[in-house]
Motif scaffolding. Structure first.
Motif, PDB file in Angstrom:
ATOM      1  N   TRP A 194       0.849  -1.185   0.000  1.00 33.09           N
ATOM      2  CA  TRP A 194       0.000   0.000   0.000  1.00 33.09           C
ATOM      3  C   TRP A 194       0.884   1.234   0.000  1.00 33.09           C
ATOM      4  O   TRP A 194       1.793   1.364   0.821  1.00 33.09           O
ATOM      5  N   HIS A 195       0.616   2.164  -0.910  1.00 37.46           N
ATOM      6  CA  HIS A 195       1.306   3.457  -0.906  1.00 37.46           C
ATOM      7  C   HIS A 195       0.487   4.507  -0.170  1.00 37.46           C
ATOM      8  O   HIS A 195       0.990   5.598   0.120  1.00 37.46           O
ATOM      9  N   LYS A 196      -0.758   4.191   0.104  1.00 37.23           N
ATOM     10  CA  LYS A 196      -1.656   5.083   0.831  1.00 37.23           C
ATOM     11  C   LYS A 196      -2.360   4.277   1.922  1.00 37.23           C
ATOM     12  O   LYS A 196      -2.540   3.066   1.806  1.00 37.23           O
ATOM     13  N   ALA A 197      -2.769   4.977   2.994  1.00 35.38           N
ATOM     14  CA  ALA A 197      -3.484   4.343   4.097  1.00 35.38           C
ATOM     15  C   ALA A 197      -4.834   5.020   4.268  1.00 35.38           C
ATOM     16  O   ALA A 197      -5.103   6.086   3.685  1.00 35.38           O
ATOM     17  N   ASP A 220      -5.565   8.925   4.209  1.00 33.30           N
ATOM     18  CA  ASP A 220      -4.672   9.657   3.309  1.00 33.30           C
ATOM     19  C   ASP A 220      -5.449  10.199   2.112  1.00 33.30           C
ATOM     20  O   ASP A 220      -6.460   9.633   1.686  1.00 33.30           O
ATOM     21  N   THR A 221      -4.941  11.286   1.552  1.00 33.36           N
ATOM     22  CA  THR A 221      -5.497  11.837   0.326  1.00 33.36           C
ATOM     23  C   THR A 221      -4.774  11.231  -0.868  1.00 33.36           C
ATOM     24  O   THR A 221      -3.543  11.116  -0.867  1.00 33.36           O
ATOM     25  N   VAL A 222      -5.544  10.836  -1.879  1.00 32.86           N
ATOM     26  CA  VAL A 222      -4.973  10.302  -3.107  1.00 32.86           C
ATOM     27  C   VAL A 222      -5.426  11.184  -4.260  1.00 32.86           C
ATOM     28  O   VAL A 222      -6.588  11.611  -4.319  1.00 32.86           O
ATOM     29  N   PHE A 233      -1.671   4.044  -5.769  1.00 32.48           N
ATOM     30  CA  PHE A 233      -1.982   3.908  -4.352  1.00 32.48           C
ATOM     31  C   PHE A 233      -1.745   2.499  -3.812  1.00 32.48           C
ATOM     32  O   PHE A 233      -1.676   2.298  -2.601  1.00 32.48           O
ATOM     33  N   LYS A 245     -10.230  11.319  -0.353  1.00 41.77           N
ATOM     34  CA  LYS A 245      -9.637  10.722   0.844  1.00 41.77           C
ATOM     35  C   LYS A 245     -10.024   9.253   0.918  1.00 41.77           C
ATOM     36  O   LYS A 245     -11.192   8.891   0.754  1.00 41.77           O
TER      37      LYS A 245
END
Length: 427
Positions: A23-26, A29-31, A37, A56
């Motif tokens: 995962w690059h985002k949790a 987090d804002t993508v 992501f 988000k």
């Protein structure tokens, strides 16, 4: 505010599910639109997923290592205004076009360490060690042979703390000096902490493939010693007159010898579909070349190896190594092998018993070249002792498809070409 559900898209024919690798985002987090992501892995390739919207992240499908079915929810994103309609399974937002392999570093084999090396020397994990004052090379890339790296790892020494020689390479003497200055071999070291590492991604694929291979294939191995003195002399002559061509290692010569021998042993260049009970013998040789990396074993494939000359093979080997090193190896470059060559390079040892890359039926392992005195004909009916370069070649075969006699006869035929290397260049 509205919610958009990103469903797992169809990323390959016949793929029913994919593994969450990273995962690059949790959650929270804002993508951004078109931002990667998460990385998803199929049987061979890792595919980065890009968000089609900005918002988000409020829900994810699971943790790294979990499997996600095609068409099921991968992530839910909260967006401003009205959310676009959730894409149906057959119209799911397409993943990034470029398919990349596991994000790893693969160094091109260094011919100065071992000209026949396929194995890649991974950086050791940082280990507890005495911490002297940093030196100018502290943060530079560590240059050392696999043997030095292995010894340092066993001793619990972080090579980034060891001062190298003037050429920047760390040798055993440099490691000895470091150990002497920092307490010697007998110095007590603190116990390392226990670690629990989840087996996911490429490591899990390797584990599953190796287990399936050993579980389903009755392996047997055969090892033969070859005199490669003349082969090495030929290689040196070719390199001395290569012009702007790439430097030849022993691998293109070995692959050429194998390809010339295979027409008489079609049972070696084959794949076995044990569920269908069908063996397919291939006319073309798609040669896999196994390489050890930080993430595990990778096997890029040289397509139609039998149709390439020595320099074309050298170019293709270098190209595939570079593609893997930079994470640009395509999915089709990692598939379709009919026979694999594997080597541990300078750590090759006396003999190996490699595991077959299923569904192939054989794998060949050249071992380390060593120099040893041998009795050779003196031209007068007698013998004399002479220093010769020797290399063992191992082969593991699927005994359901390949008989021991055939495997031994095949390696003996390859040996004949290797020991009379002029025959390798004859069309």
């Amino acid at each position: 505010m509205a919610k958009f559900t990103f469903k797992m898209p169809d990323i390959g024919e016949g793929i029913a599910e994919a593994e969450i690798v990273q995962w690059h985002k949790a959650v929270g987090d804002t993508v951004n639109e078109d931002e990667e992501f998460v990385d998803m892995m199929t049987d061979k390739a890792t595919v980065p997923m890009e968000s089609p919207v900005t918002g988000k992240i409020v829900e994810i499908a699971g943790a790294e290592g979990d499997m996600v079915s095609i068409g099921s929810m991968l992530v839910v994103i909260e967006v401003e205004g009205e959310a676009p309609e959730d894409a149906p399974e057959d119209e799911a937002p397409a993943p990034k076009a470029e398919v990349v392999e596991e994000r790893i570093e693969v160094e091109t084999p260094d011919a100065s360490d071992a000209d026949h090396a396929l194995a890649v020397d991974p950086e050791p994990e940082p280990l507890p060690a005495p911490t002297p004052a940093p030196h100018p090379q502290q943060h530079a890339k560590v240059l050392a042979t696999p043997a030095v790296r292995a010894r340092a790892k066993d001793l619990g020494v972080d090579l980034s703390h060891v001062k190298p020689a003037e050429d920047g390479r760390i040798r055993h003497g440099d490691l000895d000096a470091f150990l002497s200055y920092n307490g010697g071999y007998g110095a007590a070291a603190p116990a390392r902490k226990d670690e629990e590492i989840k087996v996911i991604g490429m490591r899990r694929r390797i584990a599953e493939n190796m287990a399936a291979s050993k579980r389903n294939i009755p392996h047997f191995s055969y090892v033969e010693e070859c005199d490669v003195t003349a082969l090495e002399e030929l290689r040196a002559q070719l390199n001395a007159n290569r012009g702007d061509k790439p430097k030849l290692t022993i691998l293109p010569l070995l692959i050429t010898a194998i390809c010339k021998t295979l027409p008489d042993f079609p049972m070696i260049n084959a794949r076995y579909d044990d569920e269908a009970g069908v063996v397919t013998r291939y006319g073309s040789v798609n040669m896999g070349m196994a390489a050890q990396t930080d993430a595990g074993l990778m096997v890029p494939v040289i397509k139609d190896a039998q149709a390439k000359n020595l320099w074309q093979l050298a170019n293709e080997i270098a190209r595939l190594a570079e593609a893997a090193r930079t994470g640009k190896a395509k999915a089709d470059e990692m598939q379709g092998g009919t026979l694999t060559v594997t080597s541990l390079g300078p750590l090759g040892g006396v003999a190996t018993t490699p595991v077959i890359n299923r569904p192939e039926v054989a794998i060949i392992g050249p071992n380390r070249i060593i120099e040893r005195p041998m009795f050779v004909p003196d031209g007068n009916g007698g013998e004399r002792i002479e220093k010769r370069k020797l290399m063992n070649i191992s082969i593991s075969c699927d005994h359901r498809v390949v008989d021991g006699w055939d495997a031994a006869s095949f390696i003996q035929a390859v040996r004949k070409l290797i020991e009379s290397p002029a025959l390798i260049l004859v069309s």
